[in-house]
Write an enzyme that holds these catalytic residues in place. Structure first.
Site, PDB file in Angstrom:
ATOM      1  N   GLY A   9      31.575  43.981  28.973  1.00 42.80           N
ATOM      2  CA  GLY A   9      32.727  44.402  29.772  1.00 42.80           C
ATOM      3  C   GLY A   9      32.530  45.819  30.301  1.00 42.80           C
ATOM      4  O   GLY A   9      33.466  46.598  30.417  1.00 42.80           O
ATOM      5  N   GLY A  12      34.518  47.376  33.472  1.00 36.61           N
ATOM      6  CA  GLY A  12      35.969  47.559  33.449  1.00 36.61           C
ATOM      7  C   GLY A  12      36.397  49.014  33.358  1.00 36.61           C
ATOM      8  O   GLY A  12      35.567  49.921  33.412  1.00 36.61           O
ATOM      9  N   GLN A  13      37.714  49.200  33.200  1.00 36.32           N
ATOM     10  CA  GLN A  13      38.268  50.562  33.203  1.00 36.32           C
ATOM     11  C   GLN A  13      37.678  51.415  32.085  1.00 36.32           C
ATOM     12  O   GLN A  13      37.248  52.542  32.319  1.00 36.32           O
ATOM     13  CB  GLN A  13      39.806  50.509  33.053  1.00 36.32           C
ATOM     14  N   ASP A  35      28.321  42.698  31.937  1.00 37.49           N
ATOM     15  CA  ASP A  35      29.638  42.240  32.384  1.00 37.49           C
ATOM     16  C   ASP A  35      29.441  40.908  33.099  1.00 37.49           C
ATOM     17  O   ASP A  35      28.321  40.552  33.477  1.00 37.49           O
ATOM     18  CB  ASP A  35      30.279  43.267  33.337  1.00 37.49           C
ATOM     19  N   ILE A  36      30.542  40.213  33.322  1.00 34.37           N
ATOM     20  CA  ILE A  36      30.460  38.944  34.039  1.00 34.37           C
ATOM     21  C   ILE A  36      30.275  39.200  35.541  1.00 34.37           C
ATOM     22  O   ILE A  36      29.805  38.338  36.275  1.00 34.37           O
ATOM     23  CB  ILE A  36      31.687  38.065  33.729  1.00 34.37           C
ATOM     24  N   ASP A  53      28.407  36.463  30.127  1.00 35.09           N
ATOM     25  CA  ASP A  53      29.723  35.880  29.856  1.00 35.09           C
ATOM     26  C   ASP A  53      29.993  36.029  28.360  1.00 35.09           C
ATOM     27  O   ASP A  53      29.314  35.412  27.534  1.00 35.09           O
ATOM     28  CB  ASP A  53      29.702  34.394  30.268  1.00 35.09           C
ATOM     29  N   TYR A 143      48.843  38.385  25.153  1.00 38.10           N
ATOM     30  CA  TYR A 143      47.869  39.448  24.905  1.00 38.10           C
ATOM     31  C   TYR A 143      48.084  40.049  23.504  1.00 38.10           C
ATOM     32  O   TYR A 143      47.137  40.208  22.728  1.00 38.10           O
ATOM     33  CB  TYR A 143      48.046  40.511  25.988  1.00 38.10           C
ATOM     34  N   LYS A 147      45.617  40.076  20.248  1.00 36.71           N
ATOM     35  CA  LYS A 147      45.148  41.314  19.608  1.00 36.71           C
ATOM     36  C   LYS A 147      45.530  41.336  18.130  1.00 36.71           C
ATOM     37  O   LYS A 147      44.745  41.751  17.278  1.00 36.71           O
ATOM     38  CB  LYS A 147      45.709  42.541  20.337  1.00 36.71           C
TER      39      LYS A 147
HETATM   40  N1  SER Z   1      47.273  48.861  28.571  1.00 38.97           N
HETATM   41  C1  SER Z   1      47.346  47.516  28.121  1.00 38.97           C
HETATM   42  C2  SER Z   1      48.236  46.699  28.963  1.00 38.97           C
HETATM   43  O1  SER Z   1      49.114  47.259  29.580  1.00 38.97           O
HETATM   44  C3  SER Z   1      47.833  47.460  26.709  1.00 38.97           C
HETATM   45  O2  SER Z   1      46.774  47.522  25.837  1.00 38.97           O
HETATM   46  O3  SER Z   1      48.106  45.515  28.983  1.00 38.97           O
END
Ligand code: SER
Length: 312
Positions: A9, A12-13, A35-36, A53, A143, A147
């Site tokens: 990844g 990503g950010q 990354d993908i 992947d 999400y 987690k």
């Molecule tokens: N920053 C993330 C989100 O807003 C939370 O871990 O989904």
């Protein structure tokens, strides 16, 4: 065995900045970005990059063996807002990618894992201020459920198989290199782009929505900090609470206004309001501070100044 790092990844950010930081720290060729999708062209030029992947166990294992990887940073995930639109896809990505690296560590193919958790593990029944490390956790988002479940599995693999896995519960992260995608805290990044470009911003959360936030350089310090901490000082193997500062949209707008006086904000809350309302406002991260010496550097004011300077 010498340290060789795989970042999954990496486009990503967080991944983009983590890759740059680790390459500077350990040497360009010791850090394999993956990354993908291909990301930042600078990253591709600077060191090894693999299209990967995270859900494909054989492909991950192949990269791990070919590059003699010791440490994996698993940064691939679907964030809170997008996950509400694609619940099963989010669950499959967030869980299967974690099992892939946990199983590689259990089978002694890698030595150490970093896996990010989030303030999203908390839910509407959690105390919202100074949220303790150990408290009620009834997440109400896909999400958050992924987690929280991930945290339980990390602790289980550590206890049962001795897997060296380390994790922190990131607050909302603000950065200027790579934009975030699909999170509820993303407004706090977008607001800077819109403030500079249009001098106004329509916020998808209401004025009073206070959330825990952090500037990316601090998040990177924390990530590498916990990975480099001596084994014995990492006492929590689910994930550590982590905090820098908290603010609401009105407060960040007022801070930006000090630099851009014409800037205005208005509010049009959408489905992300309910997600934000289920999360803590402030976090007690004293365990991270005591156990492995975490401390943050940036305040809201310092972050604002730095964001505007860099985006300009
Ligand atoms: N920053 C993330 C989100 O807003 C939370 O871990 O989904």
């Amino acid at each position: 065995m010498k340290k060789r790092i795989l970042i999954i990844g990496a486009s990503g950010q967080i991944g983009t900045e983590l890759t740059a930081y680790l390459r500077k720290r350990y040497g360009k060729h010791k850090v394999i970005a993956s990354d993908i999708v291909e990301g930042d062209p600078a990253m591709l030029k600077e060191g090894p990059f693999e299209i990967l992947d995270a859900m494909d166990y054989d492909a991950v294992q192949d990269v791990v063996i070919r590059h003699e990887i010791t440490d994996v940073y698993l940064m691939a995930a679907m964030l809170s807002a997008t996950a509400e639109k694609f619940p099963m896809k989010a669950w499959n990505l967030n869980m299967n990618s974690l099992f892939n690296v946990l199983n590689l560590a259990r089978d002694k193919k890698i030595e150490k894992i970093f896996w990010p958790s989030s303030i999203a593990v908390f839910g509407p029944t959690t105390p919202r201020t100074d949220t303790p490390q150990r408290t009620v956790m009834e997440p109400s988002t896909v999400y958050g459920i992924s987690k929280q479940t991930g945290e339980r599995w990390c602790e289980y693999y550590h206890k049962r198989f001795g897997v060296d896995v380390r994790s922190i519960r990131y607050p909302g992260l603000i950065s200027y290199t790579t934009p975030p995608g699909g999170g509820t805290t993303d407004y706090a990044v977008d607001i800077f782009y819109k403030a500079l470009k249009h001098k106004k911003y329509v916020c998808f959360l209401n004025a009073e929505t206070t959330l825990p936030m952090m500037y990316m350089p601090d998040a990177i310090e924390a990530t590498v900090g916990i990975m480099e901490a001596p084994d014995a000082s990492v006492k929590i193997r689910s994930a550590y609470n982590l905090a820098a500062f908290s603010f609401n949209p009105e407060e960040i707008a007022a801070t930006i206004k000090k630099h851009i006086p014409e800037f205005t904000i208005s509010y049009a809350p959408d489905f992300r309001q309910a997600i934000a309302d289920s999360w803590p406002q402030t976090i007690d991260d004293s365990d991270a501070r005591t156990d492995w010496g975490w401390k943050h550097s940036y305040s809201l004011e310092q972050m604002t100044e730095d964001m505007l300077k860099n985006l300009r």
